[in-house]
Design an enzyme around this catalytic site. Structure first.
Site, PDB file in Angstrom:
ATOM      1  N   GLY A 235       0.829  -1.197   0.000  1.00 58.83           N
ATOM      2  CA  GLY A 235       0.000   0.000   0.000  1.00 58.83           C
ATOM      3  C   GLY A 235       0.864   1.248   0.000  1.00 58.83           C
ATOM      4  O   GLY A 235       1.997   1.236  -0.495  1.00 58.83           O
ATOM      5  N   SER A 236       0.347   2.321   0.580  1.00 58.74           N
ATOM      6  CA  SER A 236       1.047   3.603   0.537  1.00 58.74           C
ATOM      7  C   SER A 236       2.231   3.606   1.494  1.00 58.74           C
ATOM      8  O   SER A 236       2.241   2.895   2.508  1.00 58.74           O
ATOM      9  CB  SER A 236       0.101   4.751   0.895  1.00 58.74           C
ATOM     10  OG  SER A 236      -0.144   4.780   2.288  1.00 58.74           O
ATOM     11  N   GLU A 255       5.680  -3.553   0.636  1.00 57.01           N
ATOM     12  CA  GLU A 255       5.782  -3.203  -0.783  1.00 57.01           C
ATOM     13  C   GLU A 255       4.967  -1.932  -0.932  1.00 57.01           C
ATOM     14  O   GLU A 255       3.740  -1.956  -0.929  1.00 57.01           O
ATOM     15  CB  GLU A 255       5.261  -4.339  -1.660  1.00 57.01           C
ATOM     16  CG  GLU A 255       5.717  -4.253  -3.110  1.00 57.01           C
ATOM     17  CD  GLU A 255       4.843  -3.328  -3.942  1.00 57.01           C
ATOM     18  OE1 GLU A 255       5.244  -2.145  -4.103  1.00 57.01           O
ATOM     19  OE2 GLU A 255       3.794  -3.761  -4.399  1.00 57.01           O
ATOM     20  N   LEU A 256       5.674  -0.811  -1.063  1.00 56.31           N
ATOM     21  CA  LEU A 256       5.039   0.495  -0.930  1.00 56.31           C
ATOM     22  C   LEU A 256       5.032   1.241  -2.260  1.00 56.31           C
ATOM     23  O   LEU A 256       5.009   0.652  -3.319  1.00 56.31           O
ATOM     24  CB  LEU A 256       5.738   1.287   0.168  1.00 56.31           C
ATOM     25  CG  LEU A 256       5.835   0.558   1.517  1.00 56.31           C
ATOM     26  CD1 LEU A 256       6.612   1.375   2.528  1.00 56.31           C
ATOM     27  CD2 LEU A 256       4.452   0.203   2.052  1.00 56.31           C
ATOM     28  N   CYS A 290       2.155   0.797  -8.901  1.00 54.04           N
ATOM     29  CA  CYS A 290       3.321   1.277  -8.143  1.00 54.04           C
ATOM     30  C   CYS A 290       4.524   1.552  -9.029  1.00 54.04           C
ATOM     31  O   CYS A 290       5.349   2.405  -8.714  1.00 54.04           O
ATOM     32  CB  CYS A 290       3.707   0.259  -7.074  1.00 54.04           C
ATOM     33  SG  CYS A 290       2.475   0.053  -5.782  1.00 54.04           S
ATOM     34  N   GLU A 384       4.308  10.099  -5.339  1.00 57.14           N
ATOM     35  CA  GLU A 384       3.704   9.119  -6.236  1.00 57.14           C
ATOM     36  C   GLU A 384       2.385   9.666  -6.776  1.00 57.14           C
ATOM     37  O   GLU A 384       1.431   9.871  -6.018  1.00 57.14           O
ATOM     38  CB  GLU A 384       3.466   7.802  -5.500  1.00 57.14           C
ATOM     39  CG  GLU A 384       2.916   6.706  -6.382  1.00 57.14           C
ATOM     40  CD  GLU A 384       2.762   5.389  -5.650  1.00 57.14           C
ATOM     41  OE1 GLU A 384       2.937   4.341  -6.287  1.00 57.14           O
ATOM     42  OE2 GLU A 384       2.472   5.410  -4.432  1.00 57.14           O
TER      43      GLU A 384
END
Length: 482
Positions: A235-236, A255-256, A290, A384
């Site tokens: 996520g963020s 996992e950002l 992402c 992002e």
């Protein structure tokens, strides 16, 4: 076109392997038509506690599963997902607003991810021998290490790939022998529930798994409770690092976000295929990826030529109905995110950025947008975007281009187009990212490759083999020989 339902479907959650309708509902909107698509049962604190207790209780039974048993479970899922391709595709289109071609591709990746996990159960080494006789004192000792499941784990998956990124948590957990409790994204929970339906057909120990749509506050136990030996979150970056700070003693993999750049050297031919690839990376799935192409760094010698070709094609893209095979840019996941991105864009324009194509917003439909002359201090450059926006910029030499990429606080993947082997090796050595992709966009991913980032982009790696290893720990055996 997606099938429209007169009466919204109602889906149970799955606690300790069993379907339960709690009487409390999470409403899921169709992301393009905006009507009520379905209701999904919502877990409360008691349900989450029940799932946690069951997962911990099932640790020994899960750890005892033999490789052939785990393989059988995973291959059953492969078979059933294959049979349900069309249903799963329609769900992705409806709950996620995912364009049809991208939705179909994600279902294929779901199948492939479970197949890779099934293969790994019988192909991965389960341990090794260690030569301990490295000194006279240890001459009579022999060492061996085996990989054992870490125990019950908590999993939190994102909205943008609700099938495949959920698969990247569940499939390795099964292969590793770990019970799990998974919280799917509240915006796209149905995909995970469809996976649960098929898991319920298998020989998995029933208490060993739960899939629980729930409010973020209720799910806090998945982060803080030490009964879980590991947390895997996608996520963020803001949410992920906060979770890590509160996770206590458990292992954490994150996992950002990303701010992916692609760099194009002057020995690269500007072809239609290259332009199409940049467009796919920047605007596919409305940029809600992402590793979406957010920054396009072009050598000064090629800048004008590439810019002209890219602008011409971006202007032809139209945001539209995700149910059509001709759509690349569908709706953003919710209006709040679209409004946030439009504010970033307007601010950049006021600060001197030039909009080369796109820029308009209509509800959740954001035009494919291309910018240049963007101040590196602005959010749309440094953070992002997670929307259909890309930035063109030029550089003068290879080392300068690499340095520009590295100035980002993110480091997930980067792409470099070059025919020069020395430049390839320089990029691999110096780019501060988890993956360097040569002669393709950073959006490239195959489900067996180690995938993850550095800096604000995360901690640890996904990809089946890497994830399985993260979900296990080494246990040493030392034998003194007479």
């Amino acid at each position: 076109m997606p099938t429209q339902m007169s009466t919204p479907a109602e889906y149970p959650l799955y606690v300790a392997g069993k379907p339960v309708k709690t009487g409390q509902w999470l409403e899921v909107q169709h992301k393009f038509h905006h009507d009520l698509y379905a209701r999904v049962a919502l877990a409360d604190d008691k349900i989450i506690e029940k799932a946690t207790v069951a997962a911990v209780k099932a640790e020994a039974e899960m750890a005892a599963l033999k490789p052939y048993q785990k393989q059988k479970i995973l291959l059953h899922c492969v078979k059933r997902f294959t049979e349900e391709k069309q249903v799963l595709t329609e769900i992705l289109i409806a709950e996620g607003g995912k364009p049809r071609n991208a939705a179909s591709a994600e279902v294929e990746r779901l199948i492939n991810t479970f197949q890779l996990a099934a293969d790994a159960t019988t192909q991965m080494e389960t341990g090794r021998v260690i030569p301990l006789a490295v000194t006279p004192v240890a001459a009579a000792y022999q060492g061996m290490v085996r990989h054992v499941p870490i125990g019950a784990i908590s999993l939190i998956s994102p909205f943008n790939f609700p099938l495949n990124l959920t698969a990247h948590k569940i499939a390795p957990a099964i292969a590793a022998g770990c019970p799990f409790v998974l919280k799917p994204a509240s915006l796209t929970p149905i995909s995970a529930i469809k996976i649960a339906e098929i898991l319920a057909e298998t020989d998995l120990p029933k208490g060993a798994w739960s899939i629980l749509p729930c409010e973020r506050s209720a799910a806090d136990i998945l982060v803080t409770d030490d009964r879980f030996k590991m947390l895997s979150f996608t996520g963020s970056d803001q949410v992920g690092w906060d979770m890590k700070a509160r996770a206590g003693r458990k292992k954490v993999t994150l996992e950002l976000g990303g701010n992916a750049a692609v760099m194009i050297e002057p020995d690269t031919e500007i072809t239609e295929a290259l332009i199409d690839r940049l467009i796919a990376g920047a605007y596919g799935q409305s940029g809600q990826v992402c590793i979406s192409v957010q920054r396009i760094l072009v050598h000064a010698d090629l800048y004008t030529e590439l810019k002209e070709n890219l602008v011409a094609k971006v202007k032809k893209l139209k945001a539209g109905d995700p149910g059509l095979t001709t759509t690349m840019v569908g709706p953003m996941i919710k209006e709040k995110e679209a409004v946030r991105l439009k504010k970033w864009l307007d601010k950049a324009e006021k600060k001197g950025a030039k909009i080369l194509a796109g820029g308009l917003l209509d509800g959740v439909m954001f035009e494919a947008t291309l910018l240049e002359n963007v101040d590196e201090k602005l959010e749309i450059y440094r953070d992002e975007a997670f929307g259909p926006v890309a930035i063109l910029e030029k550089y003068k030499n290879f080392e300068q281009g690499i340095a520009k990429i590295n100035r980002s606080r993110f480091g997930l993947q980067a792409g470099v187009y070059t025919q020069n082997l020395n430049n390839m090796m320089y990029a691999w050595q110096h780019l501060q990212v988890g993956g360097v992709i040569i002669n393709d966009i950073p959006t490239f991913r195959v489900d067996n490759m180690p995938y993850g980032g550095v800096k604000d982009s995360g901690l640890g790696r996904e990809g089946i083999h890497s994830a399985i290893r993260d979900m296990q720990e080494e246990r040493l055996l030392v034998i003194k020989q007479p």
